[in-house]
Design an enzyme around this catalytic site. Sequence first.
Site, PDB file in Angstrom:
ATOM      1  N   SER A 288      59.478  19.206  32.439  1.00 26.31           N
ATOM      2  CA  SER A 288      59.047  17.963  31.792  1.00 26.31           C
ATOM      3  C   SER A 288      60.065  16.832  31.940  1.00 26.31           C
ATOM      4  O   SER A 288      60.246  16.020  31.030  1.00 26.31           O
ATOM      5  CB  SER A 288      58.711  18.205  30.312  1.00 26.31           C
ATOM      6  OG  SER A 288      57.604  19.086  30.189  1.00 26.31           O
TER       7      SER A 288
ATOM      8  N   GLU B  72      55.765  29.891  38.069  1.00 29.14           N
ATOM      9  CA  GLU B  72      54.333  30.117  38.279  1.00 29.14           C
ATOM     10  C   GLU B  72      54.104  31.213  39.311  1.00 29.14           C
ATOM     11  O   GLU B  72      53.125  31.957  39.238  1.00 29.14           O
ATOM     12  CB  GLU B  72      53.656  28.804  38.657  1.00 29.14           C
ATOM     13  CG  GLU B  72      53.555  27.864  37.465  1.00 29.14           C
ATOM     14  CD  GLU B  72      53.587  26.403  37.823  1.00 29.14           C
ATOM     15  OE1 GLU B  72      53.415  26.055  39.012  1.00 29.14           O
ATOM     16  OE2 GLU B  72      53.811  25.587  36.901  1.00 29.14           O
TER      17      GLU B  72
ATOM     18  N   GLY C 149      55.612  21.473  32.103  1.00 32.33           N
ATOM     19  CA  GLY C 149      54.268  20.936  31.899  1.00 32.33           C
ATOM     20  C   GLY C 149      53.842  20.839  30.452  1.00 32.33           C
ATOM     21  O   GLY C 149      52.690  20.529  30.165  1.00 32.33           O
TER      22      GLY C 149
ATOM     23  N   LYS D 168      52.773  20.998  43.256  1.00 32.20           N
ATOM     24  CA  LYS D 168      51.944  22.152  42.873  1.00 32.20           C
ATOM     25  C   LYS D 168      50.579  22.029  43.580  1.00 32.20           C
ATOM     26  O   LYS D 168      50.533  21.631  44.736  1.00 32.20           O
ATOM     27  CB  LYS D 168      51.841  22.258  41.356  1.00 32.20           C
ATOM     28  CG  LYS D 168      53.223  22.256  40.683  1.00 32.20           C
ATOM     29  CD  LYS D 168      53.180  22.533  39.221  1.00 32.20           C
ATOM     30  CE  LYS D 168      54.605  22.494  38.655  1.00 32.20           C
ATOM     31  NZ  LYS D 168      54.648  22.911  37.244  1.00 32.20           N
TER      32      LYS D 168
ATOM     33  N   ASN E  57      57.748  18.545  42.939  1.00 32.97           N
ATOM     34  CA  ASN E  57      56.890  19.702  43.196  1.00 32.97           C
ATOM     35  C   ASN E  57      55.467  19.322  42.798  1.00 32.97           C
ATOM     36  O   ASN E  57      55.134  19.246  41.613  1.00 32.97           O
ATOM     37  CB  ASN E  57      57.382  20.903  42.379  1.00 32.97           C
ATOM     38  CG  ASN E  57      56.501  22.126  42.569  1.00 32.97           C
ATOM     39  OD1 ASN E  57      55.674  22.179  43.493  1.00 32.97           O
ATOM     40  ND2 ASN E  57      56.659  23.117  41.715  1.00 32.97           N
TER      41      ASN E  57
ATOM     42  N   GLU F 139      64.689  26.159  35.294  1.00 32.78           N
ATOM     43  CA  GLU F 139      63.480  25.623  34.678  1.00 32.78           C
ATOM     44  C   GLU F 139      63.058  26.516  33.514  1.00 32.78           C
ATOM     45  O   GLU F 139      62.427  27.549  33.725  1.00 32.78           O
ATOM     46  CB  GLU F 139      62.343  25.560  35.703  1.00 32.78           C
ATOM     47  CG  GLU F 139      62.566  24.582  36.836  1.00 32.78           C
ATOM     48  CD  GLU F 139      61.263  24.289  37.556  1.00 32.78           C
ATOM     49  OE1 GLU F 139      60.828  23.134  37.521  1.00 32.78           O
ATOM     50  OE2 GLU F 139      60.685  25.211  38.129  1.00 32.78           O
TER      51      GLU F 139
ATOM     52  N   HIS G 137      59.579  30.150  41.770  1.00 35.20           N
ATOM     53  CA  HIS G 137      59.096  29.297  40.690  1.00 35.20           C
ATOM     54  C   HIS G 137      58.414  30.159  39.625  1.00 35.20           C
ATOM     55  O   HIS G 137      57.792  31.177  39.931  1.00 35.20           O
ATOM     56  CB  HIS G 137      58.124  28.248  41.231  1.00 35.20           C
ATOM     57  CG  HIS G 137      57.815  27.165  40.247  1.00 35.20           C
ATOM     58  ND1 HIS G 137      56.883  27.319  39.239  1.00 35.20           N
ATOM     59  CD2 HIS G 137      58.327  25.916  40.093  1.00 35.20           C
ATOM     60  CE1 HIS G 137      56.827  26.207  38.522  1.00 35.20           C
ATOM     61  NE2 HIS G 137      57.689  25.340  39.017  1.00 35.20           N
TER      62      HIS G 137
END
Length: 257
Positions: free
Chosen positions: A215, A100, A175, A14, A12, A169, A98
């Site tokens: 991560s 985000e 991240g 992003k 991904n 996730e 996701h």
Amino acid sequence: MTGTRTFFVGGNHKMNGSKSMLESLSKGMNESVESKENVDIFIAPSYPYLEFLSNKLDNKKFKVCSQNCYSVAKGAFTGEISANMLVDLGIPYVIIGHSERRNVFGESNDLITKKTKYAISLGLTVILCLGEQLADRKSNNTENVLSEQLKDFASFTPEEWSKIVIAYEPVWAIGTGVVATPQEAQDTHVFIRKWISEKVSEEVAKKTSIMYGGSVNAENCHNLSKQSDIDGFLVGGASLVAADFITIINSAVPKKY
């Protein structure tokens, strides 16, 4: 009934990347990655590069994935893209839900369910993302959060579930450089599979691939991939570096059921 679940490795990107970076990444992957039975590999670039990347990657080895799509075919929805457009471009996969999208852009469980159902109806495979915040993990509320995110999918048919790949996730690991331990990830995947077994069917639970994301890198992927209920990785930063992403791809261990 016995079989082998597909092990998915997805990158991904992003809001990262450029034509030159994707050209270099594609070249490295095309030359260094061999096809492997029951392993599917995809990359989700930023929207402007979907067709560009599709033309650069070896389509016999790799698939291109969209990072999102909306819940209807067309209309006055500035900035959105539709599942119909992805089908038109020959893009087979789409990431939906996701963290985000949930936490930065405020997407609700209801909208995520609608987007998933519509994408599936057009034949797309949906990478459905789930995950809890750090406060939920610390307060032992992870299972309640995941159950809430999953609850609307209890009404999906086995045929619809055959087009869903779960990506667990934990938000606190995305991240941050902090990764769930292999046992933490395995335990959560076991819970998700149990939920599917109880709310949908045991057969669907056995067949559904559950990826881990948060991560994942070239160092920790091997211990994670050995876990019996981890069926792949959704990779962020490490998927931007060909050597690291190839190492993660090569760690794939498809599981029998």
